[in-house]
Write a protein that holds these residues in place. Structure first.
Motif, PDB file in Angstrom:
ATOM      1  N   VAL B  24       0.799  -1.247  -0.104  1.00 38.65           N
ATOM      2  CA  VAL B  24      -0.092   0.042  -0.077  1.00 38.65           C
ATOM      3  C   VAL B  24       0.841   1.259   0.092  1.00 38.65           C
ATOM      4  O   VAL B  24       0.545   2.121  -0.747  1.00 38.65           O
ATOM      5  CB  VAL B  24      -0.924  -0.077   1.208  1.00 38.65           C
ATOM      6  N   ASN B  27       2.460   1.909  -3.601  1.00 40.26           N
ATOM      7  CA  ASN B  27       1.762   2.002  -4.683  1.00 40.26           C
ATOM      8  C   ASN B  27       0.982   3.126  -4.617  1.00 40.26           C
ATOM      9  O   ASN B  27       0.418   3.792  -5.749  1.00 40.26           O
ATOM     10  CB  ASN B  27       1.106   0.650  -5.030  1.00 40.26           C
ATOM     11  N   ALA B 235      -6.010   1.277  -9.875  1.00 35.96           N
ATOM     12  CA  ALA B 235      -5.096   0.502  -8.918  1.00 35.96           C
ATOM     13  C   ALA B 235      -4.230   1.541  -7.981  1.00 35.96           C
ATOM     14  O   ALA B 235      -4.355   1.232  -6.939  1.00 35.96           O
ATOM     15  CB  ALA B 235      -4.027  -0.138  -9.732  1.00 35.96           C
ATOM     16  N   SER B 238      -7.028   3.062  -5.567  1.00 33.06           N
ATOM     17  CA  SER B 238      -7.279   2.280  -4.593  1.00 33.06           C
ATOM     18  C   SER B 238      -6.292   1.920  -3.565  1.00 33.06           C
ATOM     19  O   SER B 238      -6.760   1.939  -2.456  1.00 33.06           O
ATOM     20  CB  SER B 238      -7.627   0.887  -5.108  1.00 33.06           C
ATOM     21  N   SER B 239      -5.123   2.010  -3.933  1.00 30.10           N
ATOM     22  CA  SER B 239      -3.931   1.962  -3.025  1.00 30.10           C
ATOM     23  C   SER B 239      -4.030   3.112  -2.006  1.00 30.10           C
ATOM     24  O   SER B 239      -3.839   3.181  -0.901  1.00 30.10           O
ATOM     25  CB  SER B 239      -2.707   1.684  -3.743  1.00 30.10           C
ATOM     26  N   ALA B 242      -6.797   2.825   0.458  1.00 30.54           N
ATOM     27  CA  ALA B 242      -6.288   2.010   1.517  1.00 30.54           C
ATOM     28  C   ALA B 242      -5.292   2.821   2.666  1.00 30.54           C
ATOM     29  O   ALA B 242      -5.406   2.674   3.965  1.00 30.54           O
ATOM     30  CB  ALA B 242      -5.507   0.706   1.082  1.00 30.54           C
TER      31      ALA B 242
END
Lengths: 285, 270
Positions: B24, B27, B235, B238-239, B242
């Motif tokens: 996490v 990225n 992608a 989303s990282s 998180a």
């Protein structure tokens, strides 16, 4: 003489508890005997919801998934945590210093500091079918959470990752109580690590063992956040659990009576499990 | 050799546990192009903040942080206050039937929220408190106080009676004795409870999900949980989401670490 008048201090709680817990719970039980969409007057149907429940395959499947999650959230972390805590306490801390042991303990514990829904967000990204990091790294194309044959196993693995640190920390704290002389004496007598584990560590942290198993089992029975975030009970009901099943009936299918029956059964199971544990614990300690 | 093999095995396990956090962190600071060309393991070329900023703006993350802080903070203070009142009556006052009252609190604490949610939802709509942070605060004050009462009653049950007798002789009322003597002396336990209630409430998902539906009222876990897997997220975004969920949790852990590790066995009773 002084003990008069103290009950006045319970009045705020009495009001709030009746309003927030007692009355809603009784209303939920009452609603479970009705057919109701949430608007209009509930129609009394006796035990019909419970009758339907017993015949509902999805309900039984959801409880089987719950058992699988008890394995993943309570049984496996407790047993693994016991071995890890003993290894850190009785081996690593002695041979490599307490700092190494506490650094490892911190690493095991880190997932536990997350809100469980955020743990779901993390893994939802890692396992995403089109851009997830796990598939990219291993050069594979597995739909971890979307394939009905492996979705439950995936959720179980995630929950082991999430829960593991909790028993490790509790057990290590419990081991602080143990008299170091006990271990030293056993070592001088030539007792192997395994024998020390079995005859000193395990009996000493029995109380913690029961508490961890109980709290983790209850958490597994109540599990909702990770299911909501990761799978919404899918694919094809492969990860449906009672809590999510009741949520679905309350707020999406507007089968409020049926949802209430599921929630009532779940509450009953949790209370019974708690009492059984407390009884066993009383007898054991 | 055997000596090191166990250590090596535990280090590997620790690495597996930390790996999701590393991914996490790695990225969240990449551009989508970098992610698709270099993959998830490559180090970022530079600090690319657009993904985090874009996500922050999209969900109005500052607002969610404030909601979570407000709700958790109010619940912590309210639940400690309520627990103190209860425990004063049960632990020090030893009112009649206190054992049964404690059992009721304990059962209330283990009840699943699913068995309360619909009636609460219905009531909230009736009184116009649906989608209100105040209602969520009220519910969690009661739920957390159920646990707090249980714990604090045991602690106050051992409170030295002579101090209170002396205060009574000096003419202090019960109310005065509570705030001037019992609360200051029990401060260490109360602060542990305060921190636990704050973090437990921060971590809650189910009831906030049901009761806080508008964007203005949502908490951090609800906002991020609802958006996970959203089609509009790539992608790196989303990282980033998180990461925004992880950072406050880890910050709280670091701030409260000492209290938490001391109190974690206390929390185990929950």
């Amino acid at each position: 003489m002084r003990s008069r008048g103290y009950w006045l201090y319970l009045i705020p709680s009495l009001v709030l508890f009746v309003g927030v817990i007692v009355a809603p719970f009784l209303m939920n039980v009452a609603t479970s005997f009705t057919r109701w969409s949430g608007v209009g007057t509930p129609e009394w149907i006796g035990f019909e919801n419970y009758d339907r429940l017993l015949k509902d395959e999805r309900f039984w499947a959801s409880f089987q998934h719950n058992v699988a999650l008890i394995l993943a959230m309570a049984v496996v972390p407790t047993l693994l945590g016991l071995v890890l805590a003993a290894a850190l306490f009785d081996y690593i801390a002695k041979k490599f210093g307490p700092r190494t042991a506490s650094a490892l303990r911190a690493a095991f514990y880190l997932p536990q500091v997350l809100p469980v829904a955020i743990a779901g967000v993390v893994w939802g990204w890692l396992l995403h079918p089109s851009y997830g990091a796990v598939n990219e790294i291993f050069g594979i194309d597995v739909n971890w959470l979307g394939d009905p044959s492996i979705a439950l196993a995936t959720v179980m693995a995630i929950m082991v990752w999430f829960q593991l640190g909790y028993p490790v920390v509790i057990f290590m704290a419990g081991l602080q109580r143990v008299d170091p002389a006990l271990y030293e004496a056993a070592e001088i007598d030539g007792a192997s690590w395994w024998r020390r584990f079995w005859h000193i560590t395990v009996p000493q942290i029995r109380p913690e063992f029961f508490v961890v198993l109980l709290t983790c089992t209850i958490a597994a029975l109540k599990v909702f956040g990770p299911i909501f975030v990761l799978t919404r009970g899918g694919p094809a009901g492969a990860t449906m659990v009672p809590s999510y099943f009741s949520y679905l009936n309350f707020f999406q299918r507007v089968n409020v009576g049926y949802g209430s029956a599921i929630a009532t059964v779940l509450a009953l199971i949790i209370v019974v499990v708690t009492f059984l544990f407390l009884r066993v614990q009383e007898r054991e300690t | 050799m055997r000596r090191y093999s166990l250590l090596a095995a535990l280090i590997v396990l620790a690495f597996v546990m930390l790996f999701p956090f590393l991914l996490v962190g790695l990225n969240a600071f990449k551009s989508p192009a970098e992610y698709s060309s270099g993959g998830p393991l490559a180090l970022p070329d530079g600090i690319y903040l657009d993904g985090i900023v874009a996500f922050w703006d999209r969900v109005d993350f500052g607002r969610k942080l404030w909601n979570s802080l407000l709700i958790s903070g109010c619940v912590a203070v309210g639940a400690v206050a309520l627990s103190v009142l209860n425990a004063y009556a049960l632990g020090i006052g030893r009112v009649r039937g206190r054992l049964w009252i404690l059992v009721v609190f304990l059962v209330a604490n283990t009840l699943p929220q699913e068995a309360l949610v619909y009636p609460l939802y219905y009531l909230a709509k009736q009184v116009g408190l649906y989608d209100s942070r105040l209602f969520v605060i009220l519910i969690f004050v009661v739920i957390q106080a159920a646990f707090g009462t249980y714990l604090l009653s045991a602690v106050l049950g051992r409170f030295p009676a002579e101090i209170l007798e002396a205060a009574a002789i000096d003419g202090a009322s019960k109310w005065r004795a509570l705030w001037r003597i019992v609360v200051p002396i029990s401060r260490p336990t109360l602060s542990v409870l305060l921190i636990f209630f704050f973090i437990w409430t921060w971590n809650e998902f189910f009831l906030p999900l049901v009761f806080l539906i508008s964007n203005d009222n949502q908490t951090v876990p609800v906002a991020l949980g609802v958006l996970q897997g959203d089609r509009l997220m790539d992608a790196t975004m989303s990282s980033a989401s998180a990461l925004l969920g992880i950072v406050p949790a880890v910050v709280f852990f670091l701030i409260f670490q000492r209290t938490l590790t001391r109190g974690i066995t206390v929390g185990a009773i929950k």
